[in-house]
Enzyme design. Structure first.
Site, PDB file in Angstrom:
ATOM      1  N   SER A  29       0.842  -1.203   0.000  1.00  0.00           N
ATOM      2  CA  SER A  29       0.000   0.000   0.000  1.00  0.00           C
ATOM      3  C   SER A  29       0.876   1.250   0.000  1.00  0.00           C
ATOM      4  O   SER A  29       1.740   1.415   0.860  1.00  0.00           O
ATOM      5  CB  SER A  29      -0.916   0.016   1.228  1.00  0.00           C
ATOM      6  OG  SER A  29      -1.863  -1.015   1.140  1.00  0.00           O
ATOM      7  N   CYS A 111      -6.458  -1.003   6.904  1.00  0.00           N
ATOM      8  CA  CYS A 111      -5.236  -1.343   7.655  1.00  0.00           C
ATOM      9  C   CYS A 111      -5.541  -1.340   9.151  1.00  0.00           C
ATOM     10  O   CYS A 111      -6.025  -0.340   9.675  1.00  0.00           O
ATOM     11  CB  CYS A 111      -4.108  -0.361   7.357  1.00  0.00           C
ATOM     12  SG  CYS A 111      -2.654  -0.731   8.375  1.00  0.00           S
ATOM     13  N   GLY A 198      -2.726 -15.797   7.455  1.00  0.00           N
ATOM     14  CA  GLY A 198      -2.336 -17.206   7.414  1.00  0.00           C
ATOM     15  C   GLY A 198      -3.516 -18.131   7.669  1.00  0.00           C
ATOM     16  O   GLY A 198      -4.655 -17.675   7.822  1.00  0.00           O
TER      17      GLY A 198
HETATM   18  O1  RRO Z   1       1.485  -1.998   6.939  1.00  0.00           O
HETATM   19  C1  RRO Z   1       0.735  -2.617   7.720  1.00  0.00           C
HETATM   20  O2  RRO Z   1       0.893  -2.626   8.942  1.00  0.00           O
HETATM   21  C2  RRO Z   1      -0.431  -3.359   7.232  1.00  0.00           C
HETATM   22  C3  RRO Z   1      -1.326  -2.864   6.309  1.00  0.00           C
HETATM   23 BR1  RRO Z   1      -1.077  -1.274   5.440  1.00  0.00          BR
HETATM   24  C4  RRO Z   1      -2.502  -3.593   6.001  1.00  0.00           C
HETATM   25  O3  RRO Z   1      -3.364  -3.194   5.209  1.00  0.00           O
HETATM   26  N1  RRO Z   1      -2.681  -4.779   6.628  1.00  0.00           N
HETATM   27  C5  RRO Z   1      -1.792  -5.260   7.511  1.00  0.00           C
HETATM   28  O4  RRO Z   1      -2.008  -6.359   8.051  1.00  0.00           O
HETATM   29  N2  RRO Z   1      -0.669  -4.554   7.794  1.00  0.00           N
END
Ligand code: RRO
Length: 287
Positions: A29, A111, A198
């Site tokens: 992202s 997120c 997972g």
């Molecule tokens: O970067 C993260 O901590 C993270 C993101 Br952007 C997300 O969308 N999902 C995730 O589990 N970690």
């Protein structure tokens, strides 16, 4: 596809995902500015999966334009995952990635690891609709909206994204959890909580795909605990038209994508189906 965040930080790594048999690749992202993310520890292995609290580390959308172009030059279909700090920021980043030539955009409104305005916009129907509509205003390629499982009614959020103009829904992001070290007597992740991925999340993700597929008319992309071709088939029977695979790379390597697509082909052939489309949502008819 790979799930966003997994190996999505450079063109060569994403090329390896594609060479491993993925039909398209998804970037980490991206935001309007480079971001370091949280301090380590940001990842911990737990029962049945992985907890992460990376905190959206990324080099910024502008920096990634060249990577998208390089991948496109190699014939790799690219889905650009991104987030914003506000609705107008979402729109601006979408414009950059759309202009860069991404084949699709995946809006991350889910997120679990950052403060409200950056992360869980997607816990709210009105915000989800507004962000989606703003992104659609400036995007040339199709727009996927990636939803969180950490909500009371994912179907309502999916409907809001569809109303905003989403071309597909990705279900789902990670499940919020935590880990504590008994010897140190403290949370392991610096961020305290993290997102679980997972095999442990597969049943939850499958239920989310099921609920979303029933609620919307646009295609659904399944994500969460897909480790082998049988999992992928189950997601498609629930209503997904494609799946994303992330954590399974740890145990299966880059070849996991080819293993899964070959296994699915074998399943279709053995059961007399001519096309993958024939199994999408088939289990819904039996319920
Ligand atoms: O970067 C993260 O901590 C993270 C993101 Br952007 C997300 O969308 N999902 C995730 O589990 N970690």
């Amino acid at each position: 596809m790979n799930a966003a965040g997994v190996l999505g930080i450079s063109a060569p790594l994403l090329k390896r995902v594609y060479d491993g048999g993925a039909g398209a690749v998804v970037t980490k992202s991206l935001g309007s500015e480079p971001r370091k993310g949280h301090l380590n520890p940001t990842m911990v292995i737990v029962e049945g999966g992985v907890l992460n609290a990376m905190g959206l580390p990324n080099p910024g959308a502008d920096y990634f334009i060249e990577a998208i172009k390089a991948l496109k030059g190699d014939g790799v279909p690219v889905v650009a995952s991104f987030f914003g700090a506000s609705i107008s920021d979402f729109r601006d980043v979408a414009e950059i990635l759309s202009e860069a030539g991404a084949d699709a955009l995946e809006v991350n409104v889910s997120c679990p690891n950052v403060q409200e305005e950056l992360g869980m916009l997607g816990a709210d129907c009105a915000n989800t609709e507004k962000v989606t509509a703003a992104v659609k205003e400036v995007s040339k390629p199709p727009v996927f909206v990636k939803l969180s499982p950490n909500v009371t009614d994912i179907a309502e959020i999916a409907k809001a994204a569809e109303l905003g103009g989403a071309d597909a829904i990705t279900a789902v992001n990670t499940l919020k959890g935590m880990a504590i070290d008994a010897d140190f007597r403290r949370p392991i992740l610096t961020n305290v909580t993290g997102g679980l991925s997972g095999p442990a999340v597969k049943s939850v993700a499958l239920r989310c795909v099921w609920d979303v597929a029933k609620a919307v008319d646009v295609p659904v992309i399944g994500c969460g605990g897909v480790t082998n071709w049988r999992d992928a088939v189950e997601f498609m029977l629930a209503g997904a038209s494609a799946v994303e695979v992330g954590t399974a790379i740890r145990s299966r390597g880059f070849g996991v994508y080819r293993e899964i697509t070959r296994g699915m082909e074998g399943y279709l052939e053995a059961n007399g189906f001519k096309s993958i489309d024939e199994i999408v949502g088939l289990a819904q008819e039996a319920a």
